[in-house]
Design an enzyme around this catalytic site. Structure first.
Site, mmCIF file in Angstrom:
data_model
loop_
_atom_site.group_PDB
_atom_site.id
_atom_site.type_symbol
_atom_site.label_atom_id
_atom_site.label_comp_id
_atom_site.label_asym_id
_atom_site.label_seq_id
_atom_site.Cartn_x
_atom_site.Cartn_y
_atom_site.Cartn_z
ATOM 1 N N ASP A 52 0.833 -1.188 0.129
ATOM 2 C CA ASP A 52 0.074 -0.088 -0.014
ATOM 3 C C ASP A 52 0.995 1.333 -0.253
ATOM 4 O OD1 ASP A 52 0.881 -0.161 2.544
ATOM 5 O OD2 ASP A 52 -1.060 0.411 3.585
ATOM 6 N N SER A 53 2.283 1.034 0.078
ATOM 7 C CA SER A 53 3.121 2.035 -0.083
ATOM 8 C C SER A 53 3.037 2.793 -1.707
ATOM 9 C CB SER A 53 4.409 1.433 0.190
ATOM 10 O OG SER A 53 4.912 0.723 -0.824
ATOM 11 N N ASP A 91 -0.738 -6.237 -0.149
ATOM 12 C CA ASP A 91 -0.990 -5.562 1.096
ATOM 13 C C ASP A 91 -2.716 -5.064 1.274
ATOM 14 O OD1 ASP A 91 0.570 -4.750 3.216
ATOM 15 O OD2 ASP A 91 1.594 -3.096 2.223
ATOM 16 N N LYS A 120 -0.698 -9.441 3.255
ATOM 17 C CA LYS A 120 -0.162 -8.884 4.574
ATOM 18 C C LYS A 120 -0.949 -7.972 5.104
ATOM 19 C CE LYS A 120 3.097 -5.537 4.255
ATOM 20 N NZ LYS A 120 2.646 -4.663 5.035
ATOM 21 N N GLU A 122 -1.287 -5.087 8.772
ATOM 22 C CA GLU A 122 -0.497 -4.464 9.703
ATOM 23 C C GLU A 122 -1.302 -4.670 11.137
ATOM 24 O OE1 GLU A 122 0.074 -0.359 9.091
ATOM 25 O OE2 GLU A 122 1.086 -0.745 7.082
ATOM 26 N N GLU A 189 9.059 -3.658 11.189
ATOM 27 C CA GLU A 189 9.654 -2.372 10.541
ATOM 28 C C GLU A 189 9.872 -1.619 11.494
ATOM 29 O OE1 GLU A 189 6.848 -0.852 7.616
ATOM 30 O OE2 GLU A 189 7.922 1.216 7.471
HETATM 31 O O1 KIV Z 1 3.669 -1.012 1.781
HETATM 32 C C1 KIV Z 1 4.832 -1.486 1.914
HETATM 33 O O2 KIV Z 1 5.522 -1.339 1.027
HETATM 34 C C2 KIV Z 1 5.187 -2.288 3.148
HETATM 35 C C3 KIV Z 1 6.867 -2.820 3.057
HETATM 36 C C4 KIV Z 1 7.576 -1.379 3.110
HETATM 37 C C5 KIV Z 1 6.906 -3.534 4.293
HETATM 38 O O3 KIV Z 1 4.483 -2.634 3.926
#
Ligand code: KIV
Length: 292
Positions: A52-53, A91, A120, A122, A189
């Site tokens: 989600d970055s 994500d 993934k 959080e 992280e």
């Molecule tokens: O969204 C992302 O890129 C991340 C990584 C940096 C672990 O969660």
């Protein structure tokens, strides 16, 4: 080490990652948000994360909170079309796994139907129920603890976590609970290296660090950071291996300069008329019967 592109690479699986931890083989993970990035990264890395970055790295947002499931689907589909050999992890964006387990399962299941191998998400203890619900539906889950960017407002900024007795021990506890809930790996992280080392030692599942020191089972960085494509403040844990921003601008400047001085395109970059058509084209004038 980059792999040979001649023979297809063996697909990375979740059981393989577990074996790698047991053998001490380090995992390499990076992000990709489109097919170009996926093709660049896939021969080299073990896990591709459609993170989600994408929100702050590519879409111009200040943080990841505005990223939606629809946005993630769009980027995931582009990456999945390249059929990477790397394990493809999607994500779960903000609010896609908070509302209820049915909603969470549909969002995560949609990612798997679009080609992801795993999701993934959080968070620690508060998310255990959702992790269990996903694992129960055969959806593999990678956890993510520490400096979790979706909690930026609660953390009061992007700050290193786990530096007080309370938060350090809670992180270890959360890590254990996520493993027990069925996570197959854990991203750690922005935490002290000693804390990540301790988690890696007592967990049986692999840990993947980002700003968490060298003693994790693997490392992850955002691809744009490794390639020096991100501008502005760079966290201490980022190592850029090239200045991609400058390299790309230099190439683009040379192209622009060639255009401006009439040196692009050259004759080898042009299509040509067949000989028999040249005279007709050269002698063409507008027909008098054509009215506009
Ligand atoms: O969204 C992302 O890129 C991340 C990584 C940096 C672990 O969660």
């Amino acid at each position: 080490m980059s792999h040979s592109s001649e023979q297809p690479l063996e697909r990375v699986t979740i059981p393989a990652l577990q074996q790698w931890k047991d053998k001490g083989r380090r995992v390499v993970m990076t992000t990709a948000y489109d097919a170009v990035a996926a093709r660049i990264a896939d021969p080299i890395v073990d896990i591709i994360l459609v993170g989600d970055s994408v929100g702050n790295v590519c879409l111009g947002f200040d943080n990841t909170l505005p990223v939606s499931v629809a946005m993630m689907n769009h980027h995931l589909e582009a990456v999945a079309r390249t059929r990477p050999h790397a394990l493809l992890v999607a994500d779960m964006p903000f609010l896609s796994f908070h509302v209820g387990s049915e909603d969470t399962i549909r969002n995560a299941g949609g990612f798997l139907q679009r080609g992801a191998d795993a999701v993934k998400l959080e968070g620690g203890a508060k998310r255990i129920e959702m992790v269990r619900a996903l694992v129960d539906c055969e959806i593999p889950v990678m956890g993510h603890l520490g400096l979790t960017p979706q909690s930026v407002n609660v953390m009061g900024g992007f700050k290193v976590q786990g530096r007080t007795p309370d938060t350090a021990l809670r992180l270890l506890d959360d890590a254990y609970r996520l493993q027990e809930a069925g996570c197959f790996a854990l991203v750690l992280e922005g935490i002290p290296a000693e804390l990540a080392a301790r988690a890696t030692e007592f967990l049986t599942i692999p840990t993947i660090g980002i700003g968490a020191g060298p003693d994790c089972s693997g490392q992850v960085l955002v691809l744009h950071d490794v390639l020096g494509l991100t501008e502005g403040h760079r966290p201490k844990f980022v190592r850029a291996y090239t200045n991609g921003f400058q390299l790309f601008q230099e190439a683009l400047s040379r192209w622009a300069a060639d255009i401006r001085k009439g040196a692009f395109p050259g004759s080898e970059e042009c299509y040509r008329l067949p000989d028999q058509l040249r005279d007709a084209v050269a002698n063409w004038v507008p027909s008098s019967s054509t009215s506009r």
